[in-house]
Design a protein around this motif. Structure first.
Motif, PDB file in Angstrom:
ATOM      1  N   UNK A 123       0.828  -1.197   0.000  1.00  0.00           N
ATOM      2  CA  UNK A 123       0.000   0.000   0.000  1.00  0.00           C
ATOM      3  C   UNK A 123       0.869   1.257   0.000  1.00  0.00           C
ATOM      4  N   UNK A 124       0.329   2.317  -0.618  1.00  0.00           N
ATOM      5  CA  UNK A 124       0.926   3.638  -0.495  1.00  0.00           C
ATOM      6  C   UNK A 124       0.204   4.375   0.626  1.00  0.00           C
ATOM      7  N   UNK A 125       0.871   5.389   1.177  1.00  0.00           N
ATOM      8  CA  UNK A 125       0.388   6.038   2.395  1.00  0.00           C
ATOM      9  C   UNK A 125      -0.131   7.444   2.139  1.00  0.00           C
ATOM     10  N   UNK A 126      -1.267   7.736   2.755  1.00  0.00           N
ATOM     11  CA  UNK A 126      -1.702   9.111   2.977  1.00  0.00           C
ATOM     12  C   UNK A 126      -1.454   9.360   4.455  1.00  0.00           C
ATOM     13  N   UNK A 127      -0.638  10.359   4.780  1.00  0.00           N
ATOM     14  CA  UNK A 127      -0.146  10.553   6.148  1.00  0.00           C
ATOM     15  C   UNK A 127      -0.715  11.844   6.723  1.00  0.00           C
ATOM     16  N   UNK A 128      -1.216  11.750   7.950  1.00  0.00           N
ATOM     17  CA  UNK A 128      -1.712  12.941   8.639  1.00  0.00           C
ATOM     18  C   UNK A 128      -1.146  12.962  10.048  1.00  0.00           C
ATOM     19  N   UNK A 160      11.708  11.688   4.462  1.00  0.00           N
ATOM     20  CA  UNK A 160      12.493  11.586   3.228  1.00  0.00           C
ATOM     21  C   UNK A 160      12.909  10.141   2.950  1.00  0.00           C
ATOM     22  N   UNK A 161      13.285   9.432   4.006  1.00  0.00           N
ATOM     23  CA  UNK A 161      13.709   8.042   3.830  1.00  0.00           C
ATOM     24  C   UNK A 161      12.567   7.167   3.325  1.00  0.00           C
ATOM     25  N   UNK A 162      11.345   7.532   3.656  1.00  0.00           N
ATOM     26  CA  UNK A 162      10.180   6.724   3.275  1.00  0.00           C
ATOM     27  C   UNK A 162       9.338   7.416   2.203  1.00  0.00           C
ATOM     28  N   UNK A 163       9.966   8.299   1.448  1.00  0.00           N
ATOM     29  CA  UNK A 163       9.219   9.104   0.480  1.00  0.00           C
ATOM     30  C   UNK A 163       8.539   8.253  -0.588  1.00  0.00           C
ATOM     31  N   UNK A 164       9.135   7.117  -0.951  1.00  0.00           N
ATOM     32  CA  UNK A 164       8.515   6.277  -1.978  1.00  0.00           C
ATOM     33  C   UNK A 164       7.226   5.614  -1.483  1.00  0.00           C
ATOM     34  N   UNK A 165       7.034   5.566  -0.180  1.00  0.00           N
ATOM     35  CA  UNK A 165       5.793   5.012   0.366  1.00  0.00           C
ATOM     36  C   UNK A 165       4.667   6.042   0.393  1.00  0.00           C
ATOM     37  N   UNK A 166       5.035   7.327   0.399  1.00  0.00           N
ATOM     38  CA  UNK A 166       4.069   8.382   0.698  1.00  0.00           C
ATOM     39  C   UNK A 166       3.482   8.971  -0.579  1.00  0.00           C
ATOM     40  N   UNK A 167       2.156   8.921  -0.670  1.00  0.00           N
ATOM     41  CA  UNK A 167       1.454   9.574  -1.770  1.00  0.00           C
ATOM     42  C   UNK A 167       1.169  11.031  -1.422  1.00  0.00           C
ATOM     43  N   UNK A 168       0.638  11.292  -0.231  1.00  0.00           N
ATOM     44  CA  UNK A 168       0.283  12.657   0.148  1.00  0.00           C
ATOM     45  C   UNK A 168       0.324  12.799   1.661  1.00  0.00           C
ATOM     46  N   UNK A 169       0.632  14.012   2.120  1.00  0.00           N
ATOM     47  CA  UNK A 169       0.534  14.353   3.542  1.00  0.00           C
ATOM     48  C   UNK A 169      -0.619  15.325   3.709  1.00  0.00           C
ATOM     49  N   UNK A 170      -1.603  14.956   4.538  1.00  0.00           N
ATOM     50  CA  UNK A 170      -2.779  15.783   4.755  1.00  0.00           C
ATOM     51  C   UNK A 170      -2.570  16.722   5.932  1.00  0.00           C
ATOM     52  N   UNK A 171      -2.974  17.974   5.740  1.00  0.00           N
ATOM     53  CA  UNK A 171      -2.970  18.923   6.836  1.00  0.00           C
ATOM     54  C   UNK A 171      -1.599  19.459   7.185  1.00  0.00           C
ATOM     55  N   UNK A 172      -1.583  20.352   8.183  1.00  0.00           N
ATOM     56  CA  UNK A 172      -0.351  21.012   8.613  1.00  0.00           C
ATOM     57  C   UNK A 172      -0.109  20.782  10.105  1.00  0.00           C
TER      58      UNK A 172
END
Length: 478
Positions: A123-128, A160-172
């Motif tokens: 799976x790819x990640x949407x991270x919040x 940065x190390x896991x950037x290939x897993x991350x599709x988007x980061x939600x929020x601030x």
């Protein structure tokens, strides 16, 4: 120069010209005598499920980070044991423990271990990131914005190390449940500071997202979503949207303004129709997703599909709102083609994000340049474009040689925005010199892979994908 020397020079020139003409004649004779046989395949559109990266329904999982040791491989294995049908997952990481200062080394180690365990999933990640998990953000949010900025800096190496897993980061990192509401950090200056810091500590391949189009305008200081108006801004190509009040009522629960609103700020919220037009333009290049809530006329299937197309929605929460999901499941689609008669829930799943279809494919021999042109025509019937980098190739394969010849295709499918422009097509082609092909029969394949995961992108056709992609034809050279 003597007369004899001049005569010898002329003879040398004549001999060179004759040799060149002989070589050209032999080359033309070789082409003329070469026997080329081509068989082109046809393609049919299909309604089949496509489990492609960075699109579709997702499920949400929350993690409270502390200094306590946690067995994340076991925890992830247990939590995701039944989540086998999605390619995206939203992870909500709560930093409430560290609201008064820096994240400890143990806390950072736990976050790293969490991402490592998530990396074992397909799976790819949407991270919040958030400080609140119960809707009481003002009790839990750091009292100084500098603490939030420090946390972003501390997380940089991990993200940065896991950037290939991350599709988007939600929020601030702010607001109730990380949704940017109920926060003390809502001024234009605060939003810009947080967004620019988060962009600076993450790989540029990861998208960022804010909760409202108005927040996007405030951060970029732009009323226009057009690419040419924001291309100089560092966030112009990265900042997208997420909407957890999607289709909830006329304003999407405060995402847009209503007639009663009297917002006089320089970058105010706008009415529903105007904000939908804004998203139609913006989300041709950055993703949009979230949650559909509150069973009402705006999420009746026909209205929902219309707006999901216009907003270019790529991902939705599979578990929320169950009343809406039930309504979609019990509604039948009516349209020409392979989706007619499908239930609405399945129809929306098939169309979230991109859904590429091969409409035509073929091989053509061009004697003038002694080349073979391999070409494929695509359309995108999904709601949204392909946002992440993809690698496109034409592959010539002969069983006797058992060594595929790979030729890159330079065009990008991202120009196919889908949504309300689903009938637009894109011709992809590559010219292959026949001098690189031995006298054999080749099966010719078209392949598209996601650059981050290496997963092959599946197309919405009846024809099955094979080892080297989708076979578009055969060519025999004798």
């Amino acid at each position: 120069m003597t007369r004899r020397q001049k005569m010898r020079k002329r003879l040398c020139i004549c001999a060179a010209v004759i040799l060149m003409m002989l070589a050209l004649g032999m080359y033309l004779m070789h082409i003329h005598e070469r026997k080329i046989e081509i068989e082109n395949y046809t393609f049919t559109e299909s309604a089949r499920e496509l489990r492609n990266p960075n699109r579709g329904f997702y499920q949400l999982y929350s993690f409270m980070i502390t200094d306590e040791e946690e067995d994340y491989p076991r925890l992830i294995s247990e939590q995701y044991v039944h989540d086998t049908d999605t390619k995206l997952t939203l992870i909500q990481i709560c930093l409430q423990t560290y609201r008064q200062g820096a994240i400890t080394e143990k806390g950072l180690a736990n976050i790293e271990a969490l991402f490592d365990a998530l990396g074992t999933l397909d799976k790819q990640l949407v991270v919040r990131f958030t400080y609140d998990g119960d809707g009481e953000n003002e009790r839990h949010e750091p009292e100084n914005i500098e603490i939030i900025l420090e946390h972003m800096d501390q997380l940089s190496d991990i993200l940065r190390a896991h950037s290939r897993q991350i599709f988007s980061l939600q929020g601030l990192f702010t607001g109730n449940w990380g949704e940017m509401n109920g926060t003390r950090y809502n001024s234009d200056e605060d939003l810009r500071m947080l967004a620019e810091r988060l962009a600076g500590v993450t790989d540029e391949s990861a998208y960022l997202a804010v909760r409202m189009p108005a927040q996007w305008r405030r951060i970029l200081r732009s009323q226009s979503p057009a690419e040419e108006d924001t291309k100089e801004h560092p966030l112009g190509a990265r900042l997208g949207l997420f909407n957890d009040g999607m289709l909830g009522n006329e304003s999407d629960y405060g995402t847009y303004s209503t007639e009663e609103d009297t917002d006089t700020a320089p970058f105010p919220r706008r009415g529903r129709e105007e904000e939908l037009k804004f998203q139609n333009e913006l989300c041709r290049r950055v993703p949009n997703g979230g949650e559909v809530i509150n069973d009402n006329v705006y999420n009746d299937l026909e209205n929902a599909v219309k707006d999901l197309k216009t907003m270019h929605v790529t991902y939705l929460n599979e578990a929320y709102d169950q009343a809406v999901m039930k309504k979609w499941s019990e509604t039948v689609t009516e349209e020409e083609g392979c989706f007619d008669g499908m239930d609405g829930m399945t129809y929306i799943e098939r169309h979230l994000g991109y859904r590429l279809v091969i409409t035509e494919a073929g091989l053509e021999y061009k004697a003038e340049g002694d080349t073979v042109t391999a070409a494929v025509t695509l359309k995108n019937v999904g709601f949204a474009p392909v946002y992440k980098e993809a690698k496109l190739r034409m592959i010539f394969y002969n069983e006797k040689e058992d060594k595929p010849l790979v030729y890159p295709v330079e065009q990008s499918p991202s120009v196919l925005s889908g949504g309300n422009e689903s009938e637009n097509t894109l011709l992809l082609s590559a010219d292959i010199p026949c001098s690189e092909l031995v006298e054999r029969e080749y099966s010719v394949y078209f392949s598209m892979t996601d650059a981050d995961t290496g997963d092959i992108i599946l197309f919405g056709n009846e024809e099955d994908v094979e080892q080297y992609g989708y076979c578009i034809g055969k060519i025999s050279i004798q």
